[in-house]
Design an enzyme around this catalytic site. Structure first.
Site, PDB file in Angstrom:
ATOM      1  N   CYS A  96       0.795  -1.211  -0.151  1.00 48.06           N
ATOM      2  CA  CYS A  96       0.019  -0.318   0.007  1.00 48.06           C
ATOM      3  C   CYS A  96       0.807   1.436  -0.166  1.00 48.06           C
ATOM      4  O   CYS A  96       1.415   1.282   0.754  1.00 48.06           O
ATOM      5  CB  CYS A  96      -0.762   0.183   1.631  1.00 48.06           C
ATOM      6  SG  CYS A  96      -1.931   1.731   1.284  1.00 48.06           S
ATOM      7  N   HIS A 168       1.397  -8.077  -6.165  1.00 45.91           N
ATOM      8  CA  HIS A 168       0.625  -7.269  -7.579  1.00 45.91           C
ATOM      9  C   HIS A 168       1.659  -6.493  -8.066  1.00 45.91           C
ATOM     10  O   HIS A 168       2.485  -6.115  -8.221  1.00 45.91           O
ATOM     11  CB  HIS A 168       0.064  -5.941  -6.294  1.00 45.91           C
ATOM     12  CG  HIS A 168      -0.983  -4.430  -6.742  1.00 45.91           C
ATOM     13  ND1 HIS A 168      -1.504  -3.688  -6.451  1.00 45.91           N
ATOM     14  CD2 HIS A 168      -0.975  -4.562  -8.787  1.00 45.91           C
ATOM     15  CE1 HIS A 168      -1.840  -3.070  -6.820  1.00 45.91           C
ATOM     16  NE2 HIS A 168      -1.656  -3.624  -8.882  1.00 45.91           N
ATOM     17  N   GLY A 209      -3.314  -7.772  -9.843  1.00 46.59           N
ATOM     18  CA  GLY A 209      -3.769  -6.550 -10.300  1.00 46.59           C
ATOM     19  C   GLY A 209      -4.174  -6.729 -11.653  1.00 46.59           C
ATOM     20  O   GLY A 209      -4.006  -7.417 -13.109  1.00 46.59           O
ATOM     21  N   GLY A 210      -5.467  -6.285 -11.319  1.00 51.14           N
ATOM     22  CA  GLY A 210      -6.398  -5.823 -13.437  1.00 51.14           C
ATOM     23  C   GLY A 210      -6.864  -6.658 -14.218  1.00 51.14           C
ATOM     24  O   GLY A 210      -7.089  -7.264 -15.213  1.00 51.14           O
ATOM     25  N   ARG A 231     -10.865  -5.471  -7.398  1.00 51.30           N
ATOM     26  CA  ARG A 231     -12.109  -4.292  -8.244  1.00 51.30           C
ATOM     27  C   ARG A 231     -13.285  -5.047  -8.711  1.00 51.30           C
ATOM     28  O   ARG A 231     -14.668  -4.967  -7.617  1.00 51.30           O
ATOM     29  CB  ARG A 231     -11.377  -3.130  -8.601  1.00 51.30           C
ATOM     30  CG  ARG A 231     -10.716  -2.163  -7.457  1.00 51.30           C
ATOM     31  CD  ARG A 231      -9.636  -1.172  -8.672  1.00 51.30           C
ATOM     32  NE  ARG A 231      -8.305  -1.629  -8.958  1.00 51.30           N
ATOM     33  CZ  ARG A 231      -7.873  -1.020  -9.967  1.00 51.30           C
ATOM     34  NH1 ARG A 231      -7.944   0.253  -9.831  1.00 51.30           N
ATOM     35  NH2 ARG A 231      -6.745  -1.747 -10.292  1.00 51.30           N
TER      36      ARG A 231
HETATM   37  C1  FMN Z   1     -10.952   0.303  -2.280  1.00 54.84           C
HETATM   38  C2  FMN Z   1      -9.683  -0.354  -2.058  1.00 54.84           C
HETATM   39  C3  FMN Z   1      -8.264  -0.636  -1.129  1.00 54.84           C
HETATM   40  C4  FMN Z   1      -7.895  -1.438  -1.318  1.00 54.84           C
HETATM   41  N1  FMN Z   1      -7.452  -1.075   0.470  1.00 54.84           N
HETATM   42  C5  FMN Z   1      -6.093  -2.444   0.791  1.00 54.84           C
HETATM   43  C6  FMN Z   1      -5.391  -2.929   1.685  1.00 54.84           C
HETATM   44  O1  FMN Z   1      -6.749  -2.432   2.096  1.00 54.84           O
HETATM   45  N2  FMN Z   1      -4.310  -3.538   1.262  1.00 54.84           N
HETATM   46  C7  FMN Z   1      -3.921  -3.871   0.222  1.00 54.84           C
HETATM   47  O2  FMN Z   1      -2.588  -4.176   0.288  1.00 54.84           O
HETATM   48  N3  FMN Z   1      -4.549  -3.512  -0.823  1.00 54.84           N
HETATM   49  C8  FMN Z   1      -5.701  -2.857  -0.814  1.00 54.84           C
HETATM   50  N4  FMN Z   1      -5.568  -2.805  -1.963  1.00 54.84           N
HETATM   51  C9  FMN Z   1      -5.360  -2.766  -3.571  1.00 54.84           C
HETATM   52  C10 FMN Z   1      -5.731  -4.188  -3.870  1.00 54.84           C
HETATM   53  O3  FMN Z   1      -5.760  -5.214  -2.470  1.00 54.84           O
HETATM   54  C11 FMN Z   1      -5.501  -4.452  -5.354  1.00 54.84           C
HETATM   55  O4  FMN Z   1      -3.952  -4.701  -5.175  1.00 54.84           O
HETATM   56  C12 FMN Z   1      -5.903  -3.666  -5.897  1.00 54.84           C
HETATM   57  O5  FMN Z   1      -7.182  -2.843  -6.414  1.00 54.84           O
HETATM   58  C13 FMN Z   1      -4.832  -4.554  -7.494  1.00 54.84           C
HETATM   59  O6  FMN Z   1      -6.577  -5.585  -7.746  1.00 54.84           O
HETATM   60  P1  FMN Z   1      -6.976  -5.253  -9.028  1.00 54.84           P
HETATM   61  O7  FMN Z   1      -7.011  -4.774 -10.545  1.00 54.84           O
HETATM   62  O8  FMN Z   1      -7.570  -6.357  -8.704  1.00 54.84           O
HETATM   63  O9  FMN Z   1      -8.151  -4.294  -8.379  1.00 54.84           O
HETATM   64  C14 FMN Z   1      -6.920  -1.754  -2.495  1.00 54.84           C
HETATM   65  C15 FMN Z   1      -7.746  -1.380  -3.369  1.00 54.84           C
HETATM   66  C16 FMN Z   1      -9.057  -0.684  -3.264  1.00 54.84           C
HETATM   67  C17 FMN Z   1      -9.518  -0.658  -5.009  1.00 54.84           C
END
Ligand code: FMN
Length: 329
Positions: A96, A168, A209-210, A231
């Site tokens: 993060c 990620h 990721g994605g 997401r």
């Molecule tokens: C609203 C939101 C909150 C997130 N909070 C965290 C979190 O608390 N810890 C973490 O490791 N990643 C957090 N992430 C990142 C996600 O875990 C993930 O790595 C990132 O969204 C990429 O994956 P995706 O493309 O499938 O969404 C957050 C993402 C979003 C959209």
């Protein structure tokens, strides 16, 4: 004998403000096998906070607690509490990029301190039997070479004893980009995660990721042990309804959207009786009809009514009645 299917094959990402216990309960109705993650919880909140940050519902298993922190003793304390409470796994956030997180010296900036991350993992592993895993990025700022990533992984593996990483597959810029931009602007590079698995075959490596479909998930699973979806799973949750059948060889019938809504009703009744608000639960369900006729009516009715005083499960039933019958067999 064939290998049992690893529970790491598919997981839903930790997402602050999104994957709270209501959301996880809802997701669990659609998939029994997926590993669910809590939002990140900081060690400070757990140790010094007034609320119960570790509460979860037994129905959520398997569920991993994601911790934010960088003090080995504090992390060990929290990992122990997590195990006592029944969590199936503890995960350390090394991905993060938010400023708040950097000020507390945890999250993605820890990629620059592999030794410290190793100490954190070792301290947690010393006090629990459940898996201790790490979620990280492929780099930070200018430190985005493959050797930088392998140095990090090797140190955390050899000195910390970590054998499971979720990657990620984009780097994070620690300055100048918001967390949201840091999930969109740095380019995805899945080949880095594939290369890691090839170079460290003994490690369990999941990619994140994605990823927006089960087809993409299966593609990644040809090279990796697991896929973590964020997401898309939140915004289009019905994608989860076929995860068990498509990824875990389950022969259970696929649950319908109507069955999902109906299964939420007793949960909502029970949560309301304990002081929760309907809108805190229903907000996670807004995407249930995503891409289907009636999606907008469903979303709008709930958004306009769930927050009203005294609202209960009937809001969801009325919203569902606005969706055409062919969508809701
Ligand atoms: C609203 C939101 C909150 C997130 N909070 C965290 C979190 O608390 N810890 C973490 O490791 N990643 C957090 N992430 C990142 C996600 O875990 C993930 O790595 C990132 O969204 C990429 O994956 P995706 O493309 O499938 O969404 C957050 C993402 C979003 C959209």
């Amino acid at each position: 004998m064939s290998q049992p299917i690893s529970r790491y094959r598919f997981s839903i990402a930790p997402m602050l403000d999104w994957t709270d216990r209501h959301c996880r309960y809802f997701h669990r109705l659609m998939t029994q096998q997926t590993l669910l993650f809590t939002e990140m919880v900081t060690t400070g909140a757990i140790i010094h906070g007034k609320g119960d940050y570790l509460a979860f519902n037994e129905a959520e298993h398997p569920v991993a607690l994601q911790l934010g922190g960088s003090n080995p003793a504090d992390l060990a304390t929290c990992a122990k509490l997590a195990q006592e409470r029944g969590y199936d796994e503890v995960n350390l956030n090394v991905g993060c990029p938010s400023d708040r997180v950097q000020n507390g010296k945890f999250g993605a900036c820890l990629m620059a301190e592999p030794q410290l991350v190793a100490e954190c993992v070792a301290a947690m592993k010393a006090v629990v039997d459940i898996p201790v895993t790490v979620k990280t990025r492929i780099g930070i700022d200018e430190q985005d070479s493959y050797p930088f990533l392998t140095d990090f992984i090797r140190t955390v593996k050899e000195q910390g004893g970590c054998d499971h990483f979720t990657i990620h597959a984009r780097k994070a810029w620690l300055q100048g980009l918001s967390p949201k931009e840091n999930r969109e602007i740095p380019e995805l590079d899945y080949s880095r995660a594939y290369q890691l698995k090839a170079d460290f075959p003994e490690l369990t490596i999941a990619v994140n990721g994605g990823v927006t479909s089960l087809e993409q998930t299966k593609e990644h699973l040809q090279y990796l042990d697991g896929v973590m979806m964020g997401r898309e799973a939140y915004q289009n949750p019905y994608i989860l309804a076929e995860v068990d059948q498509q990824l875990f060889a389950s022969d259970r019938p696929v649950i319908t959207r109507r069955q999902v809504v109906e299964a939420m009703l007793p949960y909502i009744e029970q949560q309301l009786s304990q002081g929760s608000y309907l809108s805190h639960i229903s907000r996670h369900m807004l995407g249930l009809y995503q891409n289907m006729p009636g999606a907008r009516q469903w979303r709008r009715y709930i958004s306009e009514n769930a927050h009203k005083a005294g609202s209960g499960p009937e809001v969801l039933l009325t919203a569902m009645a606005k969706v055409p019958d062919e969508v809701n067999p």
